[in-house]
Motif scaffolding. Structure first.
Motif, PDB file in Angstrom:
ATOM      1  N   VAL A   1     -42.139  -7.489 -17.869  1.00 39.31           N
ATOM      2  CA  VAL A   1     -41.678  -6.598 -16.812  1.00 39.31           C
ATOM      3  C   VAL A   1     -42.863  -5.755 -16.347  1.00 39.31           C
ATOM      4  O   VAL A   1     -43.764  -5.434 -17.134  1.00 39.31           O
ATOM      5  CB  VAL A   1     -40.520  -5.700 -17.296  1.00 39.31           C
TER       6      VAL A   1
ATOM      7  N   GLY B   1     -40.971  -3.064 -11.825  1.00 39.74           N
ATOM      8  CA  GLY B   1     -39.704  -3.639 -12.284  1.00 39.74           C
ATOM      9  C   GLY B   1     -38.895  -2.665 -13.104  1.00 39.74           C
ATOM     10  O   GLY B   1     -37.653  -2.622 -13.017  1.00 39.74           O
TER      11      GLY B   1
ATOM     12  N   GLY C   1     -37.688  -6.777 -19.046  1.00 46.12           N
ATOM     13  CA  GLY C   1     -37.838  -7.747 -17.982  1.00 46.12           C
ATOM     14  C   GLY C   1     -37.119  -9.057 -18.190  1.00 46.12           C
ATOM     15  O   GLY C   1     -36.224  -9.186 -19.030  1.00 46.12           O
TER      16      GLY C   1
END
Length: 892
Positions: A673, A677, A693
Motif C-alpha cells: 500500500v 492508498g 493494501g
C-alpha cells in the motif's frame, strides 16, 4: 556386571493407587515365557488400554509399543495412553497402547539377572509375542528405551508401521565423550553408590524437568524404586551403556544403528534441546539415519520432554496424519507444506552476477568498511570474481552441497560474497540476526546445527565461548595463536587462494534447500524458515515486478535481507552506516550519505529506523536534503507504519512514492500500500486496524474467521468485513520451518486445497475494495464476554490522544471473560509505572471506544529487538495481571 547391581528376586506387582495422571484401569500383569524357556516365566507390569478400547466398542487400527529408559518406568507414558484413548472415544483412530515396565525396572519382576542390550531387545520380543501382536505396530521410545524399541523395530520389519522417539541415541560419535552425567555415573567407585545404594541417579534425572516436576509426580516416578533392593536394575542399566568397542553391548548397538538406516516407514522425532545427556548432536545422527523423519524441537524442553511439553497430543496428531487408519503411506519429507503446481524453474539468484561479470560498474558500496575508512566500492566484476573464487575455495575446504553454513558476518561486501558463494555451491546458508541477542542467537545456531560457521571476530569469539558447532572460517586473517584459540581453520583470503582456479561444481537444483532464515523472535523463540533456490528466486522476481527494481537501480537497504537481494536484482546496493543489531541507530544523515554514494532511487528502512531518521532530520545538511529529494521509491515494512510517520518521511523525500509492504520472514512481500492508498482507505476499514493494501501479484489472501473463544476456525474466505487469521499463498512463500513439524502443521492446516498456503498468525480483515487490514496477532486477541476483541484498532484510536505517544491494549483475567487494559507511553514521558491521571484515563477511554478495566502509564513499552517496534503484548498482559492483582509497580 557386578552382583551389586542385581536386585533380589521379586514378583511383579501393580502400582499403588493415587499416582497423579495414572489411570489404574490400564495396569495389568502379563506372564511372559522367556526366550528358550531356560529361565521360565517372567512377570511384566504393563499399561495397556486394550480393555478400555474393547469397552468403548472400537477396534484398534494398530498398536503403539512404548518403551521407557533409565531410571523411569511406564509412568512416563501415562499422558499418551490417556490421549490415545480419549481420541478413540471421540471417534478418531483407535490405537492400542502398551507401555511396558522393562524387567528389573518399574513394577515388573526382579529376576536377579543383569540384562544386556541384546537381552532387553529379546525381552521385548518375548512380551509382544506373549500378548499376540501381529501388526501394524508403531514403536515409541525414550532414553535407552529408544534404542531398545528400535532394536525390536529392526527385527520385525513385517509388523512395523512407524517409529516415534523422544530424546535418545543410537550412536556415539567418534572422538566425542559420553555425556558428563553418564561418565560420572559410570565411574566404578561411584556407580553402585549413585545408582543403587542411594537414589542419586534417579533424583538427578527427575531434576532435569523444565519447569520442575510437582512433588506428587516425582513421587510417582520414585514409587517402584523406594529402596536399594529395588534399584539394582537402574545401576545395571547404566553399566550396560556401550561406551566403547570393548563393551559387550556395542555390537548390538551397532547392529541396531545400521538397521535404522533401512527404515522407510514414517518416523517422528520429538526433542528437548536442553538435554545434558542426549544433545542435538544425537538428533543430527538420527536425522541422518532417518532423513524422511518428521522432527519437532521443543525450545525450552529437556531430557524429560515427556513432562516438559504436551508430547502426547503431538504424537496422537502425528498418528492420525501419517498413519490414518493404520495404513503406511510412503515416507515423505519433514515439510508438510501444500505444494503448488510445478512451474518452469526461475533463473537462480546468482544469474545476474554471471551476466554482469565483465562490468566495471558499481555493484555495492560499503559505507564504513573499517573505523575511519572511506566507503568501499565493489564492482560487478570484482564481486563476481570473488564469488567464483570463494565457491571453489569453500568446496576445497570441505564444504559440500547440502552442508549448513552459519553466516555471522555484518552486512557488507564480505557477507554478500560469502552468501552468493554458498548458494552457488549448493550449501545451505543459515542467517540469524545478531539482533536476536546472544541467547537468541545461540539458540538459533545450535538449533540449525550448521556444519560450518563463517564469522567476523565477535561471532567467532562467541562461537568458541558458547560451544557453537561447525568448522570455523574467519572473514579476516588472524594471528596464528588467536586462530588456534578460536578453532579457526581458514580465512576468506585462504579460500580465495584455494579457489584461484575458479573451478565450479554443478549448480544446485531449483528444489534444493538454499537458506534457513530465522524470524525476529518477536512472538516466541526465533524459528528457522526454510527456502529452496526456486523460492528465493521467486522473492527476487516479486520485488522486481512490484517496485521496478532491476539492473542499474540504486538501492539503499537498511534491512539486511534487501541488501543481500541487491545483486540478485542487478541493483547497485548500499547499507547505510548503522548498528545493524539496533535499527533505531540509523540517522537521517547516514541515509542521505548512502543515497548519495549509490545514486540511489530506492530506499528500504525498518519502521524503527524510520522513526529515528525522522527524529534526526534536523541535522541534515543542504546537500543531504538534496540527496533525499532524488529518492523515487521508499519502502518500510516489518511492523505497522503509522500515517503520521509516513507524512514525516514524505517531507524528507517529497518526490518519493511511499510504500509499506506487508510481509514476514516466511514471505517478504504479500501485500503493498502507498501513503496515498492509506489516506484513501482512511475511514473505510470496518473493524479498524492498519491498512496494508492489496495483494501483490500473484499473492492470494484469505481470512479464517475467529470464533467466540478467539480461535481461527472459520473456513478461509475472501469476503469483506470478516475478522480472523490472515492466510496467504504465493510462489515466493517459504517452504517449511526447520525441525518444527508441529509448527508446520499449524501453519498449513485447514487451508485451501490448491496452492501452497501459510497461516500467518496475524489477525485482520479484507474490506470491500480487497484491501487487507491488520488488527494484531492471534495470541493477542482479547476474549471478552461480548466476544473477541482485536487490539490494533483501539490502540490507533488511543494514539490519537494528544498526550499519548504509543499504546497497547491487552487482556487480563480468564479467557472468555477477559477485561481490556490500556498501557500507554506519553509524549512527555514518565520515570516510573503509574495509574494514568483521571484526565488522561478519561481521554484514553473515550478514544478507545472500549470498556477499559484500567489505564496504566509506563516509561517504555517492550518491543522486539530486530524491528524495535513490535510491542510484546503477551509480556504486557502477564505484567498487567500482576500489577492489577496488587503486585509491585515495576517496569514491564
Amino acid at each position: 556386571m557386578t552382583s551389586g547391581l542385581r536386585s533380589p528376586r521379586a514378583s511383579a506387582s501393580l502400582p499403588p493407587a493415587g499416582l497423579p495422571g495414572l489411570d489404574p484401569r490400564f495396569s495389568r500383569i502379563v506372564d511372559v515365557p522367556e526366550s528358550g524357556g531356560a529361565r521360565g516365566i517372567r512377570q511384566w507390569h504393563v499399561l495397556d488400554n486394550g480393555a478400555e478400547l474393547h469397552r468403548l466398542g472400537v477396534t484398534p487400527v494398530g498398536t503403539v509399543v512404548c518403551v521407557h529408559g533409565n531410571p523411569t518406568w511406564s509412568y512416563l507414558w501415562r499422558r499418551f495412553l490417556t490421549a490415545a484413548t480419549d481420541a478413540a472415544a471421540a471417534g478418531g483412530d483407535a490405537w492400542r497402547v502398551i507401555a511396558v515396565d522393562q524387567l528389573e525396572m518399574g513394577f515388573s519382576e526382579r529376576s536377579g539377572y543383569s540384562r544386556s542390550l541384546e537381552q532387553r531387545v529379546r525381552d521385548l520380543t518375548d512380551l509382544t509375542d506373549a500378548v499376540g501382536l501381529d501388526g501394524p505396530v508403531v514403536t515409541f521410545g525414550h532414553d535407552w528405551g529408544g534404542l531398545i524399541s528400535l532394536g525390536w523395530a529392526v527385527d520385525h520389519p513385517g509388523q512395523l508401521a512407524g517409529v516415534m522417539l523422544l530424546n535418545t541415541a543410537v550412536h556415539q560419535p567418534e572422538g566425542a565423550q559420553v555425556p558428563a552425567p553418564l561418565r560420572l555415573a559410570l565411574a566404578r567407585p561411584v556407580l553402585g553408590l549413585a545408582t543403587v545404594t542411594t537414589p542419586g541417579f534417579l533424583e538427578t534425572t527427575l531434576a532435569l524437568a523444565h519447569p520442575p516436576l510437582p512433588a506428587a509426580v516425582k513421587d510417582g516416578y520414585r514409587a517402584p524404586y523406594r529402596s536399594a533392593d529395588r534399584r539394582g536394575g537402574i545401576g545395571a542399566f547404566v553399566a550396560d551403556i556401550p561406551v566403547d568397542d570393548r563393551h559387550e553391548s556395542t555390537a548390538e548397538r551397532v547392529r541396531i544403528a545400521e538397521g535404522v538406516r533401512g527404515f522407510t516407514v514414517p518416523a517422528l522425532l520429538l526433542w528437548g534441546p536442553r538435554d545434558p545427556i542426549f544433545s542435538d548432536r544425537y538428533l543430527d545422527d538420527l536425522i541422518e539415519r532417518l532423513p524422511h523423519a518428521d522432527v519437532h524441537r521443543f525450545e525450552g524442553a529437556g531430557h524429560l520432554v515427556a513432562e516438559d511439553v504436551d508430547y502426547a497430543a503431538a504424537a496422537v496428531d502425528w498418528l492420525a496424519h501419517r498413519l490414518p487408519g493404520a495404513t503406511t503411506p510412503s515416507a515423505d519429507a519433514a515439510s508438510v507444506s501444500t505444494r503448488a503446481p510445478r512451474t518452469p524453474a526461475r533463473p537462480p539468484l546468482w544469474r545476474r552476477l554471471e551476466e554482469l561479470a565483465d562490468s566495471e560498474e558499481t555493484a555495492l558500496v560499503e559505507m564504513v568498511p573499517a573505523p575511519g575508512s572511506p566507503p568501499r566500492v565493489v564492482s560487478w566484476q570484482l564481486l563476481a570474481t570473488r564469488v567464483r573464487q570463494l565457491t571453489a575455495g569453500l568446496a576445497r575446504a570441505g564444504v559440500r552441497p547440502g552442508d549448513r553454513v552459519s553466516l555471522l558476518v555484518p552486512p557488507g561486501a564480505d557477507l554478500t560474497a560469502v552468501l552468493y558463494a554458498c548458494l552457488r555451491l549448493g550449501a545451505v546458508v543459515v542467517v540469524a540476526d545478531a539482533g536476536l541477542g546472544l541467547r537468541g542467537l545461540t539458540r538459533a545456531v545450535r538449533g540449525a546445527r550448521p556444519t560450518h560457521l563463517i564469522g567476523a571476530l565477535p561471532g567467532l569469539t562467541a562461537a568458541r565461548a558458547l560451544g557453537w558447532p561447525g568448522q570455523r572460517i574467519s572473514t579476516a586473517r588472524l594471528p596464528a595463536p588467536l586462530a588456534r584459540a578460536l578453532g579457526v581453520s581458514h580465512s576468506l583470503a585462504d579460500l580465495v587462494e584455494l579457489g584461484a582456479d575458479e573451478a565450479l561444481p554443478p549448480e544446485p537444483a531449483p528444489g534444493d534447500t538454499a537458506a534457513i532464515l530465522f524470524t525476529s523472535g518477536s512472538t516466541g523463540p526465533a524459528k528457522g524458515v526454510v527456502y529452496t533456490h526456486d523460492q528465493l528466486a521467486a522473492v527476487r522476481d516479486a520485488l522486481a515486478a512490484q517496485y521496478g527494481i532491476g539492473v542499474g537501480t540504486g538501492l539503499v537497504a537498511g534491512f539486511a535481507p534487501f541488501a543481500l537481494l541487491g545483486p540478485a536484482l542487478g541493483a547497485r546496493s548500499v547499507t547505510p552506516d548503522m548498528d545493524v543489531t539496533s535499527p533505531k541507530t540509523l540517522t537521517a544523515t547516514a541515509v542521505a550519505d548512502a543515497v548519495a554514494a549509490a545514486d540511489a532511487r530506492v530506499v528500504f528502512l525498518s519502521p524503527a529506523a524510520v522513526a529515528n531518521v525522522v527524529a534526526t532530520a534536523g541535522a541534515l545538511t543542504p546537500e543531504g536534503r538534496t540527496a533525499l529529494r532524488r529518492v523515487q521509491t521508499f519502502l518500510s515494512a516489518g511492523a505497522p507504519v503509522s500515517e503520521r510517520l509516513l507524512d514525516a518521511v514524505a517531507a524528507l523525500m517529497p518526490d518519493a512514492r511511499l510504500h509499506t509492504p506487508y510481509g514476514m520472514t516466511e514471505g517478504l512481500l504479500m501485500t503493498d500500500v502507498t501513503l496515498d492508498g492509506i489516506r484513501e482507505a482512511a475511514g473505510e476499514g470496518g473493524p479498524g486496524g492498519v491498512c496494508v493494501g492489496v495483494p501483490a501479484a500473484p499473492t492470494e489472501v484469505r481470512i479464517s474467521a475467529l470464533d467466540a473463544d478467539g480461535n481461527a476456525t472459520g473456513e478461509p474466505t475472501d469476503a469483506a468485513g470478516v475478522t480472523g487469521e490472515i492466510i496467504v499463498s504465493a510462489p515466493h512463500l517459504k517452504d517449511h520451518y526447520d525441525r518444527l513439524w508441529l509448527t508446520n502443521r499449524a501453519a498449513t492446516q485447514h487451508v485451501p486445497a490448491a496452492g501452497r498456503w501459510h497461516r500467518t498468525g496475524d489477525v485482520g480483515h479484507l474490506d470491500a475494495a480487497g484491501r487487507l487490514w491488520v488488527e494484531g496477532r492471534l495470541p493477542h486477541v482479547i476474549t471478552t464476554a461480548d466476544g473477541p476483541l482485536t487490539p490494533v484498532g483501539a490502540e490507533q484510536r488511543i494514539e490519537g490522544v494528544p498526550a499519548v505517544w504509543r499504546a497497547a491494549i491487552v487482556g487480563v483475567g480468564p479467557r472468555g471473560v477477559q477485561q481490556p487494559v490500556a498501557i500507554v507511553e506519553t509524549r512527555l514521558g514518565t520515570a516510573r509505572v503509574a495509574l494514568a491521571s483521571a484526565e488522561l484515563a478519561d481521554a484514553v477511554r473515550a478514544a478507545s471506544e472500549q470498556e477499559l478495566a484500567a489505564v496504566l502509564v509506563v516509561p517504555h513499552l517492550p518491543t522486539d529487538i530486530r524491528h524495535n517496534s513490535k510491542i510484546d503484548r503477551s509480556r504486557l498482559a502477564a505484567w498487567a495481571t500482576r500489577i492489577l492483582a496488587g503486585g509491585r509497580m515495576a517496569r514491564p
